[in-house]
Write an enzyme that holds these catalytic residues in place. Structure first.
Site, PDB file in Angstrom:
ATOM      1  CB  CYS A 142     -23.549  31.086  28.033  1.00 13.96           C
ATOM      2  SG  CYS A 142     -25.352  30.824  27.965  1.00 13.96           S
ATOM      3  CB  SER A 193     -28.874  25.577  29.395  1.00 12.01           C
ATOM      4  OG  SER A 193     -29.781  25.771  30.452  1.00 12.01           O
ATOM      5  CG  HIS A 236     -23.050  26.384  28.697  1.00 12.53           C
ATOM      6  ND1 HIS A 236     -22.163  27.047  29.523  1.00 12.53           N
ATOM      7  CD2 HIS A 236     -24.200  27.098  28.736  1.00 12.53           C
ATOM      8  CE1 HIS A 236     -22.753  28.121  30.044  1.00 12.53           C
ATOM      9  NE2 HIS A 236     -23.977  28.171  29.583  1.00 12.53           N
ATOM     10  CD  GLU A 238     -18.814  25.352  29.376  1.00 12.30           C
ATOM     11  OE1 GLU A 238     -19.677  26.013  29.985  1.00 12.30           O
ATOM     12  OE2 GLU A 238     -18.586  25.487  28.155  1.00 12.30           O
TER      13      GLU A 238
END
Length: 320
Positions: A142, A193, A236, A238
């Protein structure tokens, strides 16, 4: 094989409850094996949550992983207990003489600031430069991906009209086989995000980079150099099942402009539970990175990293 973690790391209890095999330092010291060494530069405010997410994502590999945790010295986070940092984290000055098979640089909630205005930017630059000679493969996530592309290749980030927020369909872009995405379906899902993005045309101007995957909705997702030593991931994978949910209600409580995360809650109703669509892709992503870009490429003697900066560009079949 297990993830080897510092003794008493809080993430261990959560992972053991999920039947994930972890091994503390004391037990690991008795193993007659050379585990791969990974350092995580954790720039996220809630260190424990991010540690747990990343350890979970790496846990399904058959490769034994030995973990170090690093935080910045130039900025003291406010969302983590000081004794947690003291017990489990080291600064760059403490680890800079070591060599690692792999490194993960996480995201950070500073994406709308110019890079040079981030309090720890100079320190991060020093770490990213050091990684060229002391780490075989670095995995940027990110904002960490945006920071790495900006530092290494001068690629800018851009503000988005509204937050890129939800779980989006992705597909492969690179025409040749890509080891990072071995075993992936034609369409797979990734949470995002963020308030900023990369532009494809900027990346395409850099001959040393390849765009491996993207989304029609959320844009460029995965970028790699020609050697697999620098990998940049804008999403993301994870994330936990409830991460976007917690962000959504947090922003609502603060009165911030936020839309319901896309393709996330059942029937797009925030009163319903999230639908997890990305877990298998997340496991494959991290397992493939550990196996094909770290374990199979790193020299047994990590001090030889200085001599292999010009790694092979691709496999015998042209696979990146």
């Amino acid at each position: 094989m297990p993830i080897c973690i510092p003794n008493n790391l809080p993430a261990a209890q959560t992972l053991e409850q999920e039947r994930i095999f972890v091994m503390d330092e004391n037990r690991a010291s008795t193993q007659d094996i050379r585990p791969i060494k990974i350092v995580i530069l954790n720039l996220m405010p809630n260190k424990v949550v991010t540690e747990t997410q990343l350890l979970r994502a790496m846990s399904n590999s058959p490769i034994q992983v030995e973990l170090d945790l690093m935080c910045t010295a130039s900025y003291q986070p406010t969302h983590v207990a000081e004794d947690h940092l003291t017990k489990f984290y080291e600064t760059f000055d403490q680890i800079k003489d070591r060599y690692y098979d792999g490194m993960i640089i996480t995201g950070a909630p500073v994406e709308q600031m110019p890079f040079e205005e981030v309090k720890y930017w100079d320190e991060l630059v020093e770490i990213m430069e050091w990684s060229k000679t002391h780490v075989y493969s670095t995995f940027h996530i990110c904002w960490g991906a945006q920071a790495g592309l900006y530092y290494h290749y001068g690629i800018p980030k851009y503000d988005t009209p509204e937050k890129v927020f939800g779980v989006f369909e992705h597909s492969l872009t690179w025409s040749k086989p890509v080891k990072l995405f071995r075993g992936f379906d034609d369409v797979f899902y990734v949470p995002h995000s963020r308030h900023t993005e990369l532009h494809r045309e900027d990346i395409e101007k850099v001959p040393e980079l390849r765009i491996l995957s993207e989304s029609d909705e959320s844009g460029v997702y995965a970028i790699s150099d020609l050697h697999g030593r620098q990998i940049f991931i804008t999403g993301h994978s994870e994330y936990d099942a409830d991460t976007l949910k917690n962000e959504y209600f947090r922003d609502l409580d603060k009165g911030l402009p936020i839309k319901i995360p896309r393709n996330y809650f059942k029937d797009d109703d925030p009163n319903n539970d999230p639908v997890v669509r990305w877990r298998s892709a997340a496991t494959l992503l991290y397992t493939n990175w550990l196996n094909y870009y770290v374990y199979q490429e790193t020299p047994f003697d990590l001090k030889l990293l200085d001599n292999i900066r010009d790694a092979k560009k691709s496999g015998p079949d042209g696979e990146l």
